[in-house]
Write a protein that holds these residues in place. Structure first.
Motif, PDB file in Angstrom:
ATOM      1  N   SER A  80      -6.204   4.092 -10.156  1.00 39.05           N
ATOM      2  CA  SER A  80      -7.199   3.377  -9.340  1.00 39.05           C
ATOM      3  C   SER A  80      -6.609   3.076  -7.956  1.00 39.05           C
ATOM      4  CB  SER A  80      -7.625   2.086 -10.050  1.00 39.05           C
ATOM      5  OG  SER A  80      -8.290   2.386 -11.247  1.00 39.05           O
ATOM      6  N   ILE A  81      -6.154   4.108  -7.312  1.00 35.87           N
ATOM      7  CA  ILE A  81      -5.537   4.023  -5.990  1.00 35.87           C
ATOM      8  C   ILE A  81      -6.360   4.854  -5.016  1.00 35.87           C
ATOM      9  CG2 ILE A  81      -3.484   4.495  -4.603  1.00 35.87           C
ATOM     10  CD1 ILE A  81      -3.109   2.216  -6.578  1.00 35.87           C
ATOM     11  N   LEU A  82      -6.709   4.255  -3.920  1.00 36.71           N
ATOM     12  CA  LEU A  82      -7.455   4.941  -2.860  1.00 36.71           C
ATOM     13  C   LEU A  82      -6.596   4.926  -1.601  1.00 36.71           C
ATOM     14  CD1 LEU A  82     -10.093   6.194  -1.689  1.00 36.71           C
ATOM     15  CD2 LEU A  82     -10.800   3.842  -1.145  1.00 36.71           C
ATOM     16  N   VAL A  83      -6.424   6.104  -1.004  1.00 39.66           N
ATOM     17  CA  VAL A  83      -5.667   6.212   0.247  1.00 39.66           C
ATOM     18  C   VAL A  83      -6.671   6.563   1.353  1.00 39.66           C
ATOM     19  CG1 VAL A  83      -3.823   7.389   1.485  1.00 39.66           C
ATOM     20  CG2 VAL A  83      -3.602   6.974  -0.992  1.00 39.66           C
ATOM     21  N   SER A  84      -6.605   5.793   2.440  1.00 39.16           N
ATOM     22  CA  SER A  84      -7.538   6.039   3.550  1.00 39.16           C
ATOM     23  C   SER A  84      -6.773   6.120   4.874  1.00 39.16           C
ATOM     24  CB  SER A  84      -8.587   4.925   3.639  1.00 39.16           C
ATOM     25  OG  SER A  84      -7.953   3.684   3.948  1.00 39.16           O
ATOM     26  N   ILE A  85      -7.361   6.861   5.818  1.00 38.25           N
ATOM     27  CA  ILE A  85      -6.811   6.940   7.179  1.00 38.25           C
ATOM     28  C   ILE A  85      -7.955   6.617   8.147  1.00 38.25           C
ATOM     29  CG2 ILE A  85      -5.741   8.403   8.915  1.00 38.25           C
ATOM     30  CD1 ILE A  85      -4.486  10.022   6.713  1.00 38.25           C
ATOM     31  N   GLY A  86      -7.700   5.724   9.061  1.00 42.05           N
ATOM     32  CA  GLY A  86      -8.724   5.333  10.038  1.00 42.05           C
ATOM     33  C   GLY A  86      -8.079   4.705  11.277  1.00 42.05           C
ATOM     34  N   GLU A  87      -8.923   4.125  12.104  1.00 46.53           N
ATOM     35  CA  GLU A  87      -8.435   3.554  13.366  1.00 46.53           C
ATOM     36  C   GLU A  87      -8.975   2.145  13.530  1.00 46.53           C
ATOM     37  OE1 GLU A  87      -9.620   6.214  16.401  1.00 46.53           O
ATOM     38  OE2 GLU A  87      -8.434   7.898  15.648  1.00 46.53           O
ATOM     39  N   ASP A  88      -8.104   1.263  13.995  1.00 49.62           N
ATOM     40  CA  ASP A  88      -8.494  -0.120  14.254  1.00 49.62           C
ATOM     41  C   ASP A  88      -8.674  -0.388  15.755  1.00 49.62           C
ATOM     42  OD1 ASP A  88      -8.676  -0.952  11.656  1.00 49.62           O
ATOM     43  OD2 ASP A  88      -6.576  -1.598  11.526  1.00 49.62           O
ATOM     44  N   GLY A 128      -8.000   4.852  21.087  1.00 48.54           N
ATOM     45  CA  GLY A 128      -6.812   5.664  21.313  1.00 48.54           C
ATOM     46  C   GLY A 128      -6.404   6.369  20.024  1.00 48.54           C
ATOM     47  N   ILE A 129      -5.405   7.197  20.176  1.00 48.55           N
ATOM     48  CA  ILE A 129      -4.945   7.971  19.010  1.00 48.55           C
ATOM     49  C   ILE A 129      -3.860   7.159  18.319  1.00 48.55           C
ATOM     50  CG2 ILE A 129      -3.956  10.153  18.262  1.00 48.55           C
ATOM     51  CD1 ILE A 129      -5.085  11.414  20.773  1.00 48.55           C
ATOM     52  N   ASN A 130      -4.311   6.370  17.343  1.00 51.19           N
ATOM     53  CA  ASN A 130      -3.366   5.498  16.640  1.00 51.19           C
ATOM     54  C   ASN A 130      -3.829   5.358  15.183  1.00 51.19           C
ATOM     55  OD1 ASN A 130      -1.240   3.790  16.131  1.00 51.19           O
ATOM     56  ND2 ASN A 130      -2.278   1.970  16.934  1.00 51.19           N
ATOM     57  N   PRO A 131      -3.815   6.446  14.394  1.00 53.02           N
ATOM     58  CA  PRO A 131      -4.318   6.379  13.009  1.00 53.02           C
ATOM     59  C   PRO A 131      -3.395   5.559  12.112  1.00 53.02           C
ATOM     60  CG  PRO A 131      -3.317   8.505  13.424  1.00 53.02           C
ATOM     61  CD  PRO A 131      -3.322   7.789  14.748  1.00 53.02           C
ATOM     62  N   LEU A 132      -4.025   4.825  11.200  1.00 56.28           N
ATOM     63  CA  LEU A 132      -3.292   4.005  10.229  1.00 56.28           C
ATOM     64  C   LEU A 132      -3.588   4.499   8.805  1.00 56.28           C
ATOM     65  CD1 LEU A 132      -3.787   0.377  11.602  1.00 56.28           C
ATOM     66  CD2 LEU A 132      -1.721   1.782  11.712  1.00 56.28           C
ATOM     67  N   VAL A 133      -2.565   4.515   8.024  1.00 47.86           N
ATOM     68  CA  VAL A 133      -2.715   4.868   6.597  1.00 47.86           C
ATOM     69  C   VAL A 133      -2.723   3.575   5.800  1.00 47.86           C
ATOM     70  CG1 VAL A 133      -1.744   6.084   4.633  1.00 47.86           C
ATOM     71  CG2 VAL A 133      -1.530   7.056   6.919  1.00 47.86           C
ATOM     72  N   LYS A 134      -3.749   3.405   4.950  1.00 49.12           N
ATOM     73  CA  LYS A 134      -3.825   2.215   4.106  1.00 49.12           C
ATOM     74  C   LYS A 134      -3.948   2.663   2.647  1.00 49.12           C
ATOM     75  CE  LYS A 134      -5.920  -0.784   7.592  1.00 49.12           C
ATOM     76  NZ  LYS A 134      -6.986  -1.761   7.896  1.00 49.12           N
ATOM     77  N   VAL A 135      -3.187   2.005   1.789  1.00 39.32           N
ATOM     78  CA  VAL A 135      -3.213   2.292   0.349  1.00 39.32           C
ATOM     79  C   VAL A 135      -3.864   1.111  -0.348  1.00 39.32           C
ATOM     80  CG1 VAL A 135      -1.858   2.856  -1.697  1.00 39.32           C
ATOM     81  CG2 VAL A 135      -1.110   3.675   0.555  1.00 39.32           C
ATOM     82  N   TRP A 136      -4.955   1.383  -1.093  1.00 38.42           N
ATOM     83  CA  TRP A 136      -5.743   0.326  -1.719  1.00 38.42           C
ATOM     84  C   TRP A 136      -5.591   0.402  -3.241  1.00 38.42           C
ATOM     85  CZ3 TRP A 136      -8.139  -2.663   1.960  1.00 38.42           C
ATOM     86  CH2 TRP A 136      -8.326  -2.087   3.215  1.00 38.42           C
TER      87      TRP A 136
END
Length: 936
Positions: free
Chosen positions: A89-97, A100-108
């Motif tokens: 039950s792990i979701l990995v997402s990539i997005g921007e807050d 500019g070009i600054n992607p973040l990886v978040k593990v849920w």
């Protein structure tokens, strides 16, 4: 390369539009609409997952099967990539807050909550080496130890370790290149992990389970975004890359097959053995960037589902602007740009087969039908039916070789007789043989099939195949052995039949063939000698006569062993060997019919080594020796045989079968044996009668002398025998009369009456006997008269004593005790008989107070004699009375005879005066005793 235009098309999926669930008012049925701005999606763990790119919202949406949407804000600007793990039950997402070009990886962690939202366990930037570049693709290993991110500048960042935590993972740049990365996939095979990296211009693989991650370039062309996928184990976990002209499959170290699927590919997925490709409709003009996946809303797109194994198209349909294709809940979900969701539900196997079988069978595409059935795991019954129809088709076309191959594949399901009837013709016997062979290999043949197969071999005269069949397997027999033996024997293949019988221990068949067909008696006898005891015994009883006729000596030797100490000849000797067994030798005597010489040798061997042999052995040996003795002409040999027979009789083995031995001796006129048995049985009269019949007068006298004391009647019978002889037997009569006289065996009158029958016996023969007898009687008369006179005088004296006792007093003058001989002392006891006793001596020794202890024994004898005479007198009177009164006098006599009254017969030869004297003497004794008791 396979051209998809030649592939058959089927409709194995049903297409529907997902509807909204009915509300409280029951209203429903409207197409379900997704929120606007959906740009990325994935599926797993029971939900479809979406990410939007609406500024300020930037939600991640979850759509469960109940169609109840839920969401939470993951980023402030946009969500660009999602990856839902299937086993966690792990979701990995990539997005921007931020801009500019600054992607973040978040593990849920979807199982844990933080203020109602899933818990974010890790956040880290996704820029390789602090270079601002756009993320192009994302993949995560199911073991949570690897995560790879591809970028538009051609670089790949690999995170190794626990991807859910910062402290337990390490991030590094794995790959750098000049072309945008368009696809990533992890492949796990055992303990080996590979990472496929595909760009717009090339394809490479990295081995992550080895240090330094060695790289291998697989091809020099690539694909667009979302145009690659990893197959399942049915295609050996191959990496699929879809170009605009072909679809290529790759192993970690080489390129595999390719398929010519033309058209601009937009999306590629793998689902349950199917390859799903979304491509632009060829009727519209292509509008592509480097990824080739962005189309205008008016574009039509074709979704094809390919079965690469069976080479057909399972489904094909046109959609408007597909966002992605997701797999969840056993179905495919197609998302379109207008927010609708279309579900593709795969039909069940039976429905798919029914839908395509008619077309395939009609066009004779049986191989495709078979492959389709196998890939969909159709049960064996369904497959068998396809094989049968294929076989029928080939058979009708005359392709018998091909038909039999298909019929062979139906074995176990299709009744064999269906196939056998088609190939019974002699020209097709080769095909029938192949079918029957396979039937036996699968252990599904019965006795009839075995018979038929062996008949095929024999008709083809194919000895090599026949030997291969019967010698194929030592561990497992796939046919009925007994049936095979019968067929081979009937066809004249005796050596093959014998081999089977010996190998599978069908001893009866082995011996039948050896004795009745091959006539190899020595081998059959040797084979019996190797069998276990019980089987050797039964087979010798069954075939012993045949073997005795042809190999008598060897058969006799085996029987000797079998009946004494049998051990199978194949057993190795040693201290641990089992104790030998022995059969009942009497049961094998019939085997020696017409072989008296071998029978004698066998019986003599048994009596020598086994003295406790059954009685029948001794009986048969005696009979055999008597026969040989009776038929022998040579006097010396006859004498030897005579001694052997007599020795056997004297061995003591015939006590329980005396009559049988006697009959045998009488049948063969074996005189010495008869006389010996008579003597052993105490049949003295028979011995004498035997000599009488042979008129052996001296032997008659000898028998009387030997056994006359044991059986006195022998002399009487001898006298009667000589009395009946008309020839001169005075010498023998005189000898008999002398013995009769000495033993007083017969009354003189009976002697005279007996000799009166002989005309040659004159008075001179019995003169001496009569004179001696008369003289004895005269002397007896004189003795009796003297005794009478004595008794009279005694009686007179006793009567005088009685009178004196009655008239005058008795004076006791005894001074000593009659018991202890001591001087008498008072108190004392005196009896009228004259005896006196101390009182204490009398009380100690007397049994009665009224009888004298000294006179009591004699008095009791007299009283017992008197009582016995009175009882006999009473019994005689009663007998005479019943005899006179009864109508059946014989029954009265028989009754008294049964009670033993006449058991002792006394012949009275004395004169009446003697009898009278005896009676007087008994009367006087009784009277004296009575008076003595009264005086006491």
């Amino acid at each position: 390369m396979a051209a998809y235009l030649q592939w058959r098309r089927f409709v194995f999926f049903d297409r529907e539009t997902v509807k909204e669930p009915p509300g409280l008012d029951g209203a429903g049925g409207k197409p379900f609409a997704l929120p606007p701005g959906i740009a990325v999606c994935d599926s797993g763990r029971g939900s479809l997952v979406f990410g939007d790119i609406l500024p300020g919202a930037c939600q991640i949406w979850f759509l469960p099967r109940s169609l109840q949407l839920s969401s939470f804000q993951a980023y402030k600007l946009r969500v660009t990539h999602l990856y839902q793990l299937k086993q966690h039950s792990i979701l990995v997402s990539i997005g921007e807050d931020e801009e500019g070009i600054n992607p973040l990886v978040k593990v849920w962690n979807l199982e844990k909550r933080d203020g109602g939202n899933p818990l974010c366990t890790r956040i880290f930037p996704a820029i390789p080496g602090n270079k601002p570049t756009v993320v192009s693709c994302l993949t995560v290993h199911e073991n949570l130890n690897f995560m790879a991110i591809g970028f538009a500048d051609g670089s790949v960042v690999l995170t190794k370790g626990d991807i859910t935590r910062d402290r337990h993972s390490k991030t590094q740049i794995l790959h750098e290149g000049s072309y945008p990365v368009t696809g990533l996939a992890f492949r796990q095979s055992g303990k080996t992990t590979h990472l496929f990296v595909v760009t717009t211009e090339n394809i490479q693989s990295y081995m992550l389970s080895v240090k330094d991650y060695p790289r291998l370039e697989l091809d020099s062309h690539g694909c667009g975004l979302r145009c690659s996928s990893l197959s399942d184990p049915s295609q050996d976990l191959q990496f699929i890359v879809a170009g605009n002209e072909c679809v290529y499959l790759y192993q970690p170290d080489e390129r595999g097959p390719c398929f010519a699927f033309e058209g601009q590919k937009l999306i590629v997925h793998w689902y349950r053995g199917y390859l799903i490709i979304v491509s632009k409709d060829q009727k519209t003009s292509p509008k592509s960037e480097f990824a080739g996946n962005e189309a205008q809303n008016s574009d039509k797109q074709v979704l094809n589902i390919y079965d690469l194994c069976n080479k057909f198209i399972a489904y094909s349909s046109i959609f408007d602007d597909i966002v992605d294709v997701l797999a969840e809940w056993g179905s495919l979900y197609v998302l379109t740009r207008d927010g609708k969701i279309h579900v593709l539900q795969e039909k069940d196997t039976q429905t798919k087969l029914e839908a395509c079988k008619s077309m395939l069978f009609r066009k004779n595409l049986f191989e495709m039908a078979i492959n389709l059935a196998k890939s969909h795991h159709l049960d064996s019954d369904g497959l068998s039916e396809i094989f049968r129809q294929y076989g029928d088709h080939l058979y009708n076309k005359g392709n018998h070789d091909g038909a039999i191959q298909q019929y062979i594949r139906t074995i176990g399901k299709l009744e064999p007789s269906y196939v056998i009837r088609k190939f019974l013709d002699a020209q097709r016997i080769h095909n029938l043989t192949a079918y029957l062979q396979t039937l036996h290999l699968q252990s599904l043949a019965n006795a009839d099939h075995t018979t038929l197969l062996l008949n095929c071999y024999t008709k083809l005269k194919d000895s090599s195949k026949l030997e291969e069949f019967i010698k194929a397997s030592d561990s497992e027999v796939r046919f009925d052995v007994e049936t095979a033996i019968k067929v081979l024997r009937q066809a004249g293949y005796y050596s093959h039949a014998v081999y089977l019988a010996e190998k599978h221990e069908h001893h009866e068949w082995y011996l039948k063939i050896q004795l009745e067909d091959i006539k190899n008696y020595q081998e059959a006898l040797h084979y019996i000698g190797k069998l276990p005891f019980e089987q050797a015994e039964s087979n010798m009883k069954r075939y012993g006569k045949t073997l005795m006729h042809h190999v008598p000596n060897e058969t006799t030797e085996l029987l000797k062993i079998l009946c004494t100490d049998y051990r199978p000849s194949g057993d190795s000797e040693g201290p641990g060997m089992l104790e030998g067994k022995k059969a009942n030798s009497e049961e094998f005597i019939p085997v020696f019919a017409n072989n008296s010489r071998e029978l004698k040798a066998f019986l003599e061997h048994m009596t020598e080594v086994q003295t406790d042999s059954p009685q029948g052995v001794y009986d048969t040996l005696l009979e055999l020796r008597l026969q040989n003795w009776a038929h022998e002409q040579d006097e010396q040999i006859k004498e030897k045989l005579h001694n052997e027979a007599l020795t056997l009789l004297k061995s003591g083995r015939f006590k329980t079968v005396f009559d049988k031995a006697l009959v045998l001796c009488q049948m063969h006129n074996f005189k010495d044996g008869v006389l010996y048995l008579y003597e052993q049985g105490k049949l003295f009269q028979q011995i004498m009668h035997y000599h009488m019949q042979n008129e052996q007068y001296k032997k008659v006298i000898e028998v009387c002398e030997l056994y006359g004391d044991q059986e006195a009647c022998l002399w009487e019978q001898a006298l009667g025998y000589f009395a009946r002889k008309e020839e001169d037997c005075k010498e023998y009569i005189a000898a008999v009369l002398k013995h009769i006289e000495n033993k007083n065996l017969m009354p003189p009158l009976l002697v005279v009456q007996t000799l009166a029958h002989n005309s040659t016996a004159t008075l001179s023969v019995i003169k001496d006997y009569l004179v001696n007898k008369l003289q004895k009687q005269s002397r007896q008369i004189e003795q009796d008269e003297q005794r009478i006179q004595k008794y009279r005088e005694e009686t007179t004296r006793i009567r005088q004593e009685i009178e004196e006792l009655k008239a005058s007093p008795k004076i006791f003058q005894k001074t000593k005790c009659s018991i202890c001989t001591s001087a008498l002392e008072l108190p004392s006891v005196h009896f009228l008989c004259g005896h006196s006793f101390h009182q204490h001596c009398f009380e100690s020794y007397s049994e009665s107070d009224s009888e004298c202890p000294t006179c009591m024994p004699e008095n009791r004898k007299v009283m017992d004699m008197i009582r016995a005479q009175e009882q006999k007198r009473d019994l005689h009177d009663q007998f005479q009375h019943q005899l006179k009164c009864s109508n059946d006098g014989f029954s009265v006599v028989a009754d008294y005879f049964g009670r033993g009254v006449f058991n002792k017969l006394t012949l009275i030869t004395d004169l009446p005066s003697g009898k009278a004297a005896t009676t007087i003497e008994a009367g006087l004794q009784r009277e004296l005793l009575i008076h003595t008791k009264r005086s006491t």
